[in-house]
Design a protein around this motif. Structure first.
Motif, PDB file in Angstrom:
ATOM      1  N   LEU A  97      15.132  -4.179  -6.560  1.00  0.00           N
ATOM      2  CA  LEU A  97      14.809  -2.754  -6.683  1.00  0.00           C
ATOM      3  C   LEU A  97      15.916  -1.833  -6.202  1.00  0.00           C
ATOM      4  O   LEU A  97      16.012  -0.690  -6.648  1.00  0.00           O
ATOM      5  N   GLY A  98      16.731  -2.292  -5.261  1.00  0.00           N
ATOM      6  CA  GLY A  98      17.743  -1.416  -4.680  1.00  0.00           C
ATOM      7  C   GLY A  98      17.144  -0.483  -3.640  1.00  0.00           C
ATOM      8  O   GLY A  98      15.937  -0.463  -3.407  1.00  0.00           O
ATOM      9  N   MET A  99      17.999   0.323  -3.011  1.00  0.00           N
ATOM     10  CA  MET A  99      17.535   1.282  -2.003  1.00  0.00           C
ATOM     11  C   MET A  99      16.845   2.473  -2.667  1.00  0.00           C
ATOM     12  O   MET A  99      17.074   2.794  -3.833  1.00  0.00           O
ATOM     13  N   GLY A 100      16.009   3.127  -1.876  1.00  0.00           N
ATOM     14  CA  GLY A 100      15.363   4.347  -2.329  1.00  0.00           C
ATOM     15  C   GLY A 100      14.314   4.126  -3.400  1.00  0.00           C
ATOM     16  O   GLY A 100      14.062   5.015  -4.219  1.00  0.00           O
ATOM     17  N   PHE A 101      13.680   2.948  -3.390  1.00  0.00           N
ATOM     18  CA  PHE A 101      12.621   2.731  -4.368  1.00  0.00           C
ATOM     19  C   PHE A 101      11.402   3.571  -4.003  1.00  0.00           C
ATOM     20  O   PHE A 101      11.318   4.144  -2.910  1.00  0.00           O
ATOM     21  N   ASP A 102      10.444   3.654  -4.903  1.00  0.00           N
ATOM     22  CA  ASP A 102       9.400   4.676  -4.794  1.00  0.00           C
ATOM     23  C   ASP A 102       8.345   4.389  -3.737  1.00  0.00           C
ATOM     24  O   ASP A 102       7.984   5.278  -2.969  1.00  0.00           O
ATOM     25  N   VAL A 103       7.820   3.157  -3.705  1.00  0.00           N
ATOM     26  CA  VAL A 103       6.732   2.838  -2.770  1.00  0.00           C
ATOM     27  C   VAL A 103       6.958   1.484  -2.136  1.00  0.00           C
ATOM     28  O   VAL A 103       7.221   0.492  -2.818  1.00  0.00           O
ATOM     29  N   GLN A 104       6.853   1.451  -0.805  1.00  0.00           N
ATOM     30  CA  GLN A 104       6.733   0.209  -0.036  1.00  0.00           C
ATOM     31  C   GLN A 104       5.279   0.120   0.378  1.00  0.00           C
ATOM     32  O   GLN A 104       4.751   1.012   1.041  1.00  0.00           O
ATOM     33  N   GLY A 105       4.593  -0.938  -0.035  1.00  0.00           N
ATOM     34  CA  GLY A 105       3.158  -1.019   0.208  1.00  0.00           C
ATOM     35  C   GLY A 105       2.736  -2.250   0.966  1.00  0.00           C
ATOM     36  O   GLY A 105       3.434  -3.266   1.001  1.00  0.00           O
ATOM     37  N   GLY A 106       1.547  -2.148   1.550  1.00  0.00           N
ATOM     38  CA  GLY A 106       0.933  -3.266   2.262  1.00  0.00           C
ATOM     39  C   GLY A 106      -0.236  -2.768   3.076  1.00  0.00           C
ATOM     40  O   GLY A 106      -0.615  -1.592   3.016  1.00  0.00           O
ATOM     41  N   GLY A 107      -0.828  -3.655   3.848  1.00  0.00           N
ATOM     42  CA  GLY A 107      -1.917  -3.267   4.739  1.00  0.00           C
ATOM     43  C   GLY A 107      -1.404  -2.437   5.901  1.00  0.00           C
ATOM     44  O   GLY A 107      -0.207  -2.475   6.234  1.00  0.00           O
ATOM     45  N   SER A 108      -2.298  -1.699   6.537  1.00  0.00           N
ATOM     46  CA  SER A 108      -1.888  -0.813   7.635  1.00  0.00           C
ATOM     47  C   SER A 108      -1.312  -1.584   8.818  1.00  0.00           C
ATOM     48  O   SER A 108      -0.544  -1.027   9.608  1.00  0.00           O
ATOM     49  N   ASP A 109      -1.650  -2.870   8.932  1.00  0.00           N
ATOM     50  CA  ASP A 109      -1.093  -3.680  10.021  1.00  0.00           C
ATOM     51  C   ASP A 109       0.363  -4.055   9.784  1.00  0.00           C
ATOM     52  O   ASP A 109       1.001  -4.653  10.656  1.00  0.00           O
TER      53      ASP A 109
END
Length: 409
Positions: free
Chosen positions: A236-248
């Motif tokens: 994806l490279g730097m500055g991609f749109d969303v980093q996602g996961g659980g709140s933990d």
């Protein structure tokens, strides 16, 4: 490593709106305006047990993100990892007397089956930590050679002080970080570290544990955070749109990953938005493998529960909310699915053009799935009580619920 097959996403008339979503790093809503290709990275499973409802809730949230973007006529470049070597996996394999590779392959295959049944759109790249090692080693060497990492008894640690933006993802103070580090796989009390929060980048080979050639690092295996960084930067490279996961995962995983990437590239931020799903509880405690209080998607499916009902149970809760799984939650979802299917089974019905826009509006407003479900509920009630003469309405509802909510009627 291969992902799972994609279900077809019906095309809808008109065009969706840009997504406004909560960003943990700013603690506020941000409007995402990706280019023609939206880029998202979602942290995957450590495959030492089957997919539970907490996992499903997280991946459902980011499946909605994809569907909103697809509705804007964008392409989506979605990347997900599998942490197919890590302490919990090795410990479970040893406990059960199973080869750790076989355990990882078995549980990853079951995860794929669950994701397929739930109609989760697959990632374009589905990458295991083990297969990413050739790309991880050079990154650790670069961090070490630049002074952003250091050796301690053969292990390589990242220096959090090398990133001036460390702490901007989770916005926690040092004391809170130290507590969470100890709870979530860190070793803040290890003597000799420059900072108690410094995370491991490369673990030197331990007797009886798997290891790989690390070039100048020596034999060993990668730390947790650098794994995702290597995969995300590669695809994806730097500055991609969303980093996602659980709140933990906000701390330490996403905090540390951001700092690794920023120290490597000199760029900020790693992701435009850090998006986190809430936790699911059972009997008053967060559902987790360590506690053993799990409701498995595969078991629900074996018991004859329609995967569409499981998905509706997830959608009934806002993705950022912490909530509790109960028998009533599932019963309500089954009843809702029956009502919706009965409503669209008629040859005609009330006009559904406004409904499509209501669903779109709800989802683009921080993935407000409960409001979207309520809109479909109202149409189904109107269909039951008054009917209608629009022959295309049931088909419009069916396609909209499928395309935007991932539920097959």
């Amino acid at each position: 490593m291969h992902a799972w097959p994609a279900s077809e996403v019906p095309a809808l008339p008109g065009k969706g709106r840009d997504l406004r979503i909560h960003d943990t790093a700013t603690d506020g809503l941000v409007t995402l305006d990706p280019g023609p290709v939206a880029r998202i990275y979602v942290c995957g499973i450590t495959p030492y047990d089957a997919t539970h409802i907490g996992h499903a809730a997280t991946y459902n949230a980011f499946d909605l993100v994809q569907r909103v973007w697809l509705d804007t006529k964008r392409q989506v470049h979605y990347v997900q990892n599998v942490t197919d070597v890590d302490d919990p996996l090795l410990e479970r394999a040893q406990r059960d007397g199973i080869d750790w590779v076989a355990l990882a392959e078995k549980e990853t295959a079951l995860f794929r089956e669950d994701m397929t049944a739930l109609r989760m759109l697959p990632p374009r790249h589905y990458i295991g930590a083990v297969e990413a090692i050739p790309g991880i080693v050079p990154l650790v060497e670069r961090l070490r050679d630049s002074g952003a990492a250091y050796e301690l008894e053969g292990d390589i640690y990242f220096s959090v002080e090398s990133d001036p933006d460390f702490g901007k993802v989770s916005r926690l103070d040092a004391a809170a970080m130290r507590v969470l580090s100890a709870e979530r796989g860190g070793d803040p009390d290890r003597a000799g570290k420059k900072n108690p929060l410094d995370p491991m980048l490369w673990m030197a080979a331990r007797e009886g544990e798997p290891s790989w050639d690390g070039g100048s690092l020596g034999r060993g295996r990668p730390g947790w955070h650098i794994e995702c960084v290597a995969i995300a930067l590669d695809h994806l490279g730097m500055g991609f749109d969303v980093q996602g996961g659980g709140s933990d995962l906000a701390f330490p995983h996403h905090e540390m990953g951001a700092s690794h990437a920023q120290a490597l590239t000199g760029e900020f931020p790693m992701a435009k938005a850090y998006v986190h799903a809430g936790m699911v509880a059972l009997h008053g405690e967060k559902m987790s493998k360590s506690k053993g209080n799990l409701v498995f998607v595969s078991k629900l499916r074996r018991d004859g529960v329609d995967p569409a009902a499981i998905r509706l149970a997830l959608l009934a809760h806002h993705y950022r909310a912490d909530w509790e799984w109960t028998d009533q939650v599932l019963e309500d979802a089954v009843a809702r699915l029956d009502r919706w299917r009965a409503a669209v089974s008629r040859p005609d019905g009330p006009s559904a053009e406004a409904l499509v826009e209501e669903i779109r509006e709800a989802l683009t407003n921080d993935l407000d799935a409960p409001t979207a479900l309520a809109a479909v509920d109202r149409w189904a009630v109107l269909q039951q009580e008054q009917g209608g003469t629009d022959e295309g309405a049931p088909g419009v509802v069916t396609r909209s619920v499928d395309a935007l909510l991932g539920v097959a009627l």
